[in-house]
Enzyme design. Structure first.
Site, PDB file in Angstrom:
ATOM      1  N   ASP A 122       0.868  -1.159   0.000  1.00 50.63           N
ATOM      2  CA  ASP A 122       0.000   0.000   0.000  1.00 50.63           C
ATOM      3  C   ASP A 122       0.927   1.238   0.000  1.00 50.63           C
ATOM      4  O   ASP A 122       2.118   1.122   0.296  1.00 50.63           O
ATOM      5  CB  ASP A 122      -0.858  -0.071   1.275  1.00 50.63           C
ATOM      6  CG  ASP A 122      -1.492   1.246   1.609  1.00 50.63           C
ATOM      7  OD1 ASP A 122      -2.184   1.792   0.745  1.00 50.63           O
ATOM      8  OD2 ASP A 122      -1.270   1.734   2.743  1.00 50.63           O
ATOM      9  N   ASP A 150       0.121   5.255   1.081  1.00 53.19           N
ATOM     10  CA  ASP A 150       0.016   6.134   2.249  1.00 53.19           C
ATOM     11  C   ASP A 150       0.020   5.334   3.553  1.00 53.19           C
ATOM     12  O   ASP A 150      -0.705   4.357   3.683  1.00 53.19           O
ATOM     13  CB  ASP A 150      -1.288   6.944   2.207  1.00 53.19           C
ATOM     14  CG  ASP A 150      -1.304   7.962   1.087  1.00 53.19           C
ATOM     15  OD1 ASP A 150      -0.976   7.589  -0.053  1.00 53.19           O
ATOM     16  OD2 ASP A 150      -1.656   9.123   1.345  1.00 53.19           O
TER      17      ASP A 150
HETATM   18  P1  IMP Z   1      -3.289   4.310  -0.159  1.00 53.64           P
HETATM   19  O1  IMP Z   1      -3.086   4.317   1.314  1.00 53.64           O
HETATM   20  O2  IMP Z   1      -1.996   4.219  -0.921  1.00 53.64           O
HETATM   21  O3  IMP Z   1      -4.275   3.274  -0.612  1.00 53.64           O
HETATM   22  O4  IMP Z   1      -3.842   5.766  -0.602  1.00 53.64           O
HETATM   23  C1  IMP Z   1      -5.021   6.307  -0.094  1.00 53.64           C
HETATM   24  C2  IMP Z   1      -5.049   7.789  -0.282  1.00 53.64           C
HETATM   25  O5  IMP Z   1      -4.880   8.178  -1.650  1.00 53.64           O
HETATM   26  C3  IMP Z   1      -6.374   8.386   0.090  1.00 53.64           C
HETATM   27  O6  IMP Z   1      -6.494   8.597   1.453  1.00 53.64           O
HETATM   28  C4  IMP Z   1      -6.387   9.699  -0.674  1.00 53.64           C
HETATM   29  O7  IMP Z   1      -5.789  10.717   0.097  1.00 53.64           O
HETATM   30  C5  IMP Z   1      -5.490   9.455  -1.870  1.00 53.64           C
HETATM   31  N1  IMP Z   1      -6.223   9.415  -3.163  1.00 53.64           N
HETATM   32  C6  IMP Z   1      -5.920  10.163  -4.232  1.00 53.64           C
HETATM   33  N2  IMP Z   1      -6.722   9.864  -5.250  1.00 53.64           N
HETATM   34  C7  IMP Z   1      -7.566   8.911  -4.844  1.00 53.64           C
HETATM   35  C8  IMP Z   1      -8.606   8.194  -5.475  1.00 53.64           C
HETATM   36  O8  IMP Z   1      -8.927   8.364  -6.657  1.00 53.64           O
HETATM   37  N3  IMP Z   1      -9.244   7.265  -4.727  1.00 53.64           N
HETATM   38  C9  IMP Z   1      -8.900   7.038  -3.453  1.00 53.64           C
HETATM   39  N4  IMP Z   1      -7.917   7.681  -2.812  1.00 53.64           N
HETATM   40  C10 IMP Z   1      -7.241   8.625  -3.509  1.00 53.64           C
HETATM   41 MG    MG Z   2      -2.677   3.267   3.369  1.00 58.19          MG
END
Ligand code: IMP
Ligand code: MG
Length: 419
Positions: A153, A155
């Protein structure tokens, strides 16, 4: 009664992991019986070492018993009778186990680092058990042969929430190490962008390091990015200025995805947008609505942060409304709380990970590990990856680095035993 039910069900079950809570309950018994909290004011003949040895033995026995129950569940799974295992009766929410979990050995490993058995006042906690489960998972993967695919993942797992993967990120060297051994890497993120440039901006530290590394072209191409949960696939490409090249959907799409109709996607996103706008109005959220090709979300207006309660309420309301729509049985979606935003994406990370496995020629779930931070059953997006492969649940980017180091150490030990 109604209130109590709502508090227990609506507000708590989605914030608990039932397997972890159950193990926590089992370990609480030896803790209550054998910890010595009074020793701090009333010295006893038994030393803290003796107490710890006793507690360790009992905790370890319980972890061995749980390990056996999981093996029994796997035997039922293999016979197509997973609903009849004893573990399923005890913890109804358990799903598929792709490998056994070496819980006994993992407990011994973590106890040597966290000194759980020495504690007199604080029983084995959620975090202790989460980390033991992670260790048990990677022990099993490492001992049963090469790990073929690791998906991360973005973020909170590789970098802090909303940040980017910069040159000095300590995960980079560890990821390059895995790639040197031939392990495929997927970044499976909800962040959904249609162009490579945006991913380059978020991931340039890793992409530049791969570019300047000693990896062969073939090894470099073992890095892919799956964005928007399961919507956009990019492959490392040294020739491209953004170091990534979009792979056309037709070249990686799963057969089932061909059934996702554009009309359903528009309808579901329209409904999600309505639900989100309604929450913004009801809860007076200072929010902006973002609509994309395959997602809709709310982000806070400049200078604001949403409260946890606002985020959770918005996710749960939106998810309920979408689940009840006639479109939802035909189209998977993922509504989740991103820490300071709420998004509804078409597809989810189970599809994202399965598409990565297929892209690399059909890698099995038992040879794939997804590392993420969002594993609660509602409002979390890594949870769905559990349908596709083994998983590790981390709480911050430092834990990801620690887990990768643990894998490296276990791999070294396993190789030494073979030699
Ligand atoms: P992950 O933790 O890598 O899955 O990223 C999640 C974060 O990506 C979300 O909390 C958003 O801040 C950001 N994000 C940016 N664009 C999108 C989208 O199109 N869908 C969902 N999250 C997005
Ligand atoms: Mg995440």
């Amino acid at each position: 009664m109604t209130t109590r039910y709502r508090v227990e069900y609506a507000l708590k079950t989605h914030r608990r992991d039932q397997l972890i809570e159950w193990i926590k309950g089992l370990l609480a018994v030896p803790f209550v019986l054998h910890s010595q909290p009074t020793a701090v004011f009333e010295p006893r003949p038994e030393t803290s070492d003796q107490m710890a040895i006793g507690a360790h033995r009992r905790y370890a026995e319980i972890m061995r018993d749980v390990e056996d129950l999981i093996n029994d569940h796997i035997a039922h799974q293999n016979a197509g009778k997973q609903d009849r295992s004893k573990l399923k009766l005890l913890v109804p929410s358990v799903g598929t186990f792709f490998t056994p979990l070496l819980l006994h050995d993992a407990f011994v490993y973590q106890d040597a680092r966290r000194f759980i058995s020495y504690r007199r006042f604080v029983p084995p906690s959620f975090n202790d058990i989460r980390l033991i489960l992670n260790t048990a998972q990677v022990m099993s993967l490492v001992r049963s042969g090469p790990l073929e695919l690791v998906t991360f993942d973005g973020d909170v797992t590789l970098y802090d929430d909303g940040q980017s993967l910069l040159d000095d990120n300590p995960a980079i060297a560890r990821i390059l190490n895995l790639m040197r051994k031939g392990t495929r890497i997927g970044i499976v993120t909800a962040a959904g962008y249609t162009d490579a440039r945006r991913y380059f901006e978020r991931l340039h530290g890793l992409l530049d390091a791969i570019y300047t590394s000693d990896l062969s072209v073939g090894q470099q191409q073992n890095l892919i990015v799956m964005g928007g949960e399961s919507s956009y696939l990019f492959r490392f490409d040294a020739e491209s200025p953004d170091r990534l090249k979009l792979v056309p959907r037709k070249d990686w799409q799963l057969d089932e995805m061909l059934l996702w109709r554009d009309q359903d996607i528009t309808e579901l996103l329209n409904l999600a947008e309505l639900a989100l706008r309604d929450c913004v109005k009801q809860l007076h959220l200072p929010a902006e609505v973002i609509r994309k090709e395959r997602a809709v979300g709310i982000i806070p207006s400049a200078g604001h942060r949403f409260a946890r309660e606002q985020l959770e309420e918005t996710v749960l309301v939106t998810q309920k409304i979408l689940e009840m729509s006639p479109t939802s049985p035909r189209l998977p979606f993922c509504a989740f709380n991103g820490g300071n935003d709420v998004f509804v994406d078409i597809g989810d990370k189970s599809w994202g990970v399965i598409a990565c496995q297929k892209f690399f020629g059909g890698i099995d779930g038992s040879k794939t590990l997804h590392i993420g931070d969002q594993f609660l059953s509602a409002g979390a997006n890594d949870f769905k990856a559990r349908l596709a492969c083994t998983t590790a649940w981390i709480a911050n980017p430092s834990e990801t680095v620690a887990l990768l180091d643990e894998m490296e150490e276990l791999d070294r030990l396993a190789r030494r035993k073979i030699v």
